[in-house]
Motif scaffolding. Sequence first.
Motif, PDB file in Angstrom:
ATOM      1  N   HIS A 181       3.166   6.358  -2.039  1.00 52.00           N
ATOM      2  CA  HIS A 181       4.316   7.148  -2.480  1.00 52.00           C
ATOM      3  C   HIS A 181       4.179   7.558  -3.947  1.00 52.00           C
ATOM      4  CE1 HIS A 181       6.329   6.833   1.229  1.00 52.00           C
ATOM      5  NE2 HIS A 181       7.527   6.443   0.832  1.00 52.00           N
ATOM      6  N   ARG A 182       3.685   6.661  -4.776  1.00 55.86           N
ATOM      7  CA  ARG A 182       3.551   6.984  -6.196  1.00 55.86           C
ATOM      8  C   ARG A 182       2.625   8.175  -6.408  1.00 55.86           C
ATOM      9  NH1 ARG A 182       3.144   0.744  -8.449  1.00 55.86           N
ATOM     10  NH2 ARG A 182       5.404   0.402  -8.659  1.00 55.86           N
ATOM     11  N   GLN A 183       1.564   8.255  -5.611  1.00 54.15           N
ATOM     12  CA  GLN A 183       0.696   9.419  -5.760  1.00 54.15           C
ATOM     13  C   GLN A 183       1.414  10.701  -5.330  1.00 54.15           C
ATOM     14  OE1 GLN A 183      -2.941  10.623  -3.310  1.00 54.15           O
ATOM     15  NE2 GLN A 183      -3.914   9.824  -5.165  1.00 54.15           N
ATOM     16  N   ALA A 184       2.226  10.609  -4.275  1.00 53.75           N
ATOM     17  CA  ALA A 184       2.992  11.781  -3.858  1.00 53.75           C
ATOM     18  C   ALA A 184       3.935  12.233  -4.964  1.00 53.75           C
ATOM     19  CB  ALA A 184       3.779  11.464  -2.583  1.00 53.75           C
ATOM     20  N   LEU A 185       4.535  11.291  -5.676  1.00 51.37           N
ATOM     21  CA  LEU A 185       5.404  11.650  -6.795  1.00 51.37           C
ATOM     22  C   LEU A 185       4.607  12.315  -7.913  1.00 51.37           C
ATOM     23  CD1 LEU A 185       7.831   8.585  -7.141  1.00 51.37           C
ATOM     24  CD2 LEU A 185       8.081  10.658  -5.767  1.00 51.37           C
TER      25      LEU A 185
ATOM     26  N   ARG B 194       0.820  -1.205   0.000  1.00 51.56           N
ATOM     27  CA  ARG B 194       0.000   0.000   0.000  1.00 51.56           C
ATOM     28  C   ARG B 194       0.861   1.266   0.000  1.00 51.56           C
ATOM     29  NH1 ARG B 194      -5.303  -0.581   2.168  1.00 51.56           N
ATOM     30  NH2 ARG B 194      -4.982   0.959   3.809  1.00 51.56           N
ATOM     31  N   MET B 195       1.984   1.226   0.708  1.00 54.19           N
ATOM     32  CA  MET B 195       2.820   2.415   0.761  1.00 54.19           C
ATOM     33  C   MET B 195       3.485   2.703  -0.581  1.00 54.19           C
ATOM     34  SD  MET B 195       3.610   4.973   2.605  1.00 54.19           S
ATOM     35  CE  MET B 195       3.209   4.549   4.306  1.00 54.19           C
ATOM     36  N   ILE B 196       3.754   1.684  -1.366  1.00 54.17           N
ATOM     37  CA  ILE B 196       4.282   1.919  -2.715  1.00 54.17           C
ATOM     38  C   ILE B 196       3.300   2.765  -3.509  1.00 54.17           C
ATOM     39  CG2 ILE B 196       4.754   0.800  -4.939  1.00 54.17           C
ATOM     40  CD1 ILE B 196       6.091  -1.474  -3.387  1.00 54.17           C
ATOM     41  N   GLU B 197       2.025   2.407  -3.472  1.00 56.37           N
ATOM     42  CA  GLU B 197       1.010   3.181  -4.185  1.00 56.37           C
ATOM     43  C   GLU B 197       0.852   4.572  -3.574  1.00 56.37           C
ATOM     44  OE1 GLU B 197      -0.328   2.235  -7.043  1.00 56.37           O
ATOM     45  OE2 GLU B 197       0.975   0.492  -6.830  1.00 56.37           O
TER      46      GLU B 197
ATOM     47  N   LEU C 143      10.185  21.939  -1.815  1.00 52.05           N
ATOM     48  CA  LEU C 143       9.556  20.865  -1.043  1.00 52.05           C
ATOM     49  C   LEU C 143       9.201  19.699  -1.945  1.00 52.05           C
ATOM     50  CD1 LEU C 143       8.163  19.720   1.524  1.00 52.05           C
ATOM     51  CD2 LEU C 143       6.099  20.948   0.783  1.00 52.05           C
ATOM     52  N   ALA C 144       8.628  20.000  -3.104  1.00 54.02           N
ATOM     53  CA  ALA C 144       8.265  18.948  -4.055  1.00 54.02           C
ATOM     54  C   ALA C 144       9.511  18.173  -4.498  1.00 54.02           C
ATOM     55  CB  ALA C 144       7.559  19.545  -5.257  1.00 54.02           C
ATOM     56  N   GLU C 145      10.611  18.884  -4.685  1.00 54.87           N
ATOM     57  CA  GLU C 145      11.856  18.220  -5.066  1.00 54.87           C
ATOM     58  C   GLU C 145      12.338  17.279  -3.961  1.00 54.87           C
ATOM     59  OE1 GLU C 145      14.533  21.368  -5.892  1.00 54.87           O
ATOM     60  OE2 GLU C 145      13.649  21.871  -7.844  1.00 54.87           O
ATOM     61  N   ARG C 146      12.231  17.729  -2.701  1.00 57.53           N
ATOM     62  CA  ARG C 146      12.673  16.895  -1.580  1.00 57.53           C
ATOM     63  C   ARG C 146      11.799  15.654  -1.439  1.00 57.53           C
ATOM     64  NH1 ARG C 146      13.779  22.001   0.949  1.00 57.53           N
ATOM     65  NH2 ARG C 146      11.677  22.043   1.820  1.00 57.53           N
ATOM     66  N   ILE C 147      10.501  15.839  -1.643  1.00 69.13           N
ATOM     67  CA  ILE C 147       9.589  14.695  -1.561  1.00 69.13           C
ATOM     68  C   ILE C 147       9.948  13.658  -2.617  1.00 69.13           C
ATOM     69  CG2 ILE C 147       7.187  13.963  -1.919  1.00 69.13           C
ATOM     70  CD1 ILE C 147       6.346  16.629  -0.589  1.00 69.13           C
ATOM     71  N   THR C 148      10.194  14.123  -3.828  1.00 70.69           N
ATOM     72  CA  THR C 148      10.572  13.207  -4.897  1.00 70.69           C
ATOM     73  C   THR C 148      11.893  12.513  -4.591  1.00 70.69           C
ATOM     74  OG1 THR C 148       9.410  14.539  -6.559  1.00 70.69           O
ATOM     75  CG2 THR C 148      11.122  13.036  -7.355  1.00 70.69           C
ATOM     76  N   ALA C 149      12.861  13.283  -4.109  1.00 71.24           N
ATOM     77  CA  ALA C 149      14.187  12.723  -3.810  1.00 71.24           C
ATOM     78  C   ALA C 149      14.128  11.676  -2.707  1.00 71.24           C
ATOM     79  CB  ALA C 149      15.150  13.844  -3.424  1.00 71.24           C
ATOM     80  N   ALA C 150      13.206  11.852  -1.763  1.00 71.68           N
ATOM     81  CA  ALA C 150      13.099  10.906  -0.654  1.00 71.68           C
ATOM     82  C   ALA C 150      12.261   9.688  -1.013  1.00 71.68           C
ATOM     83  CB  ALA C 150      12.503  11.601   0.569  1.00 71.68           C
ATOM     84  N   GLN C 151      11.128   9.911  -1.653  1.00 75.50           N
ATOM     85  CA  GLN C 151      10.171   8.824  -1.827  1.00 75.50           C
ATOM     86  C   GLN C 151      10.453   7.924  -3.028  1.00 75.50           C
ATOM     87  OE1 GLN C 151       6.049   9.617  -1.095  1.00 75.50           O
ATOM     88  NE2 GLN C 151       6.464  11.256   0.353  1.00 75.50           N
ATOM     89  N   LYS C 152      11.104   8.449  -4.044  1.00 73.78           N
ATOM     90  CA  LYS C 152      11.426   7.586  -5.185  1.00 73.78           C
ATOM     91  C   LYS C 152      12.358   6.451  -4.782  1.00 73.78           C
ATOM     92  CE  LYS C 152      12.686   7.786 -10.073  1.00 73.78           C
ATOM     93  NZ  LYS C 152      13.089   8.670 -11.194  1.00 73.78           N
TER      94      LYS C 152
END
Length: 211
Positions: free
Chosen positions: A70-74, A65-68, A92-101
């Motif tokens: 995170h994908r929405q956050a990306l 579930r967390m994979i999905e 902030l959006a860049e940091r979220i992408t850098a962390a969650q990908k």
Amino acid sequence: MATACLLLTLTACQDDGADRADDGRASIVAPGRPGETSRTLTPEQAAAAKPDDSPNAADHAYVQRMIEHHRQALTMSALAPERAAAEPVKRLAERITAAQKPEIGAMQKWLDRHPAPAAGSGAASGHGHDHDHDHGSMPGMATAQQLDELTAARGADFDRLFLKLMTAHHEGALTMAGEALAGGNNVAVEEMANEVVATQSAEIHRMRTMG
């Protein structure tokens, strides 16, 4: 989740062979609790003393579930470069992408090592007719309408909606991580959930100061 693992350390080699078992193999010292003496174990005894951290249904459900999640956050973060007005929102959006990908990659590798039960064998499989329903009911997930509104927004309106939706999204991730920590059994999943708690709690605080 039981997190206390028996700390096992190899003793340093001594000339008198005191750290060796009778058959010449290196022995292992298991430190005792405060006030207790250490124990010397054979490698077999040490392996048997390790707690069983076999993944359970809660572990599999969390990772899938967390994979999905995170994908929405990306997906949401990918909208920011062309739509956000405020530089802090873009960063902030860049940091979220850098962390969650990378986290998605780590969770996918975990699933490859620990395949979930086959469809129909239980809720832990994450497959079958309830798959989409489960993802739609995940805490903090934006609805299709909200995603459309975010995609259509520009400038300050985008910033405001992005922070609102992403804060709720992160809060949902904390809920899911808490459930995994309470009901899971696997040490690797526990570590991933703790990382989500640490990272996203800090980002929630940052977003609230920006909003």
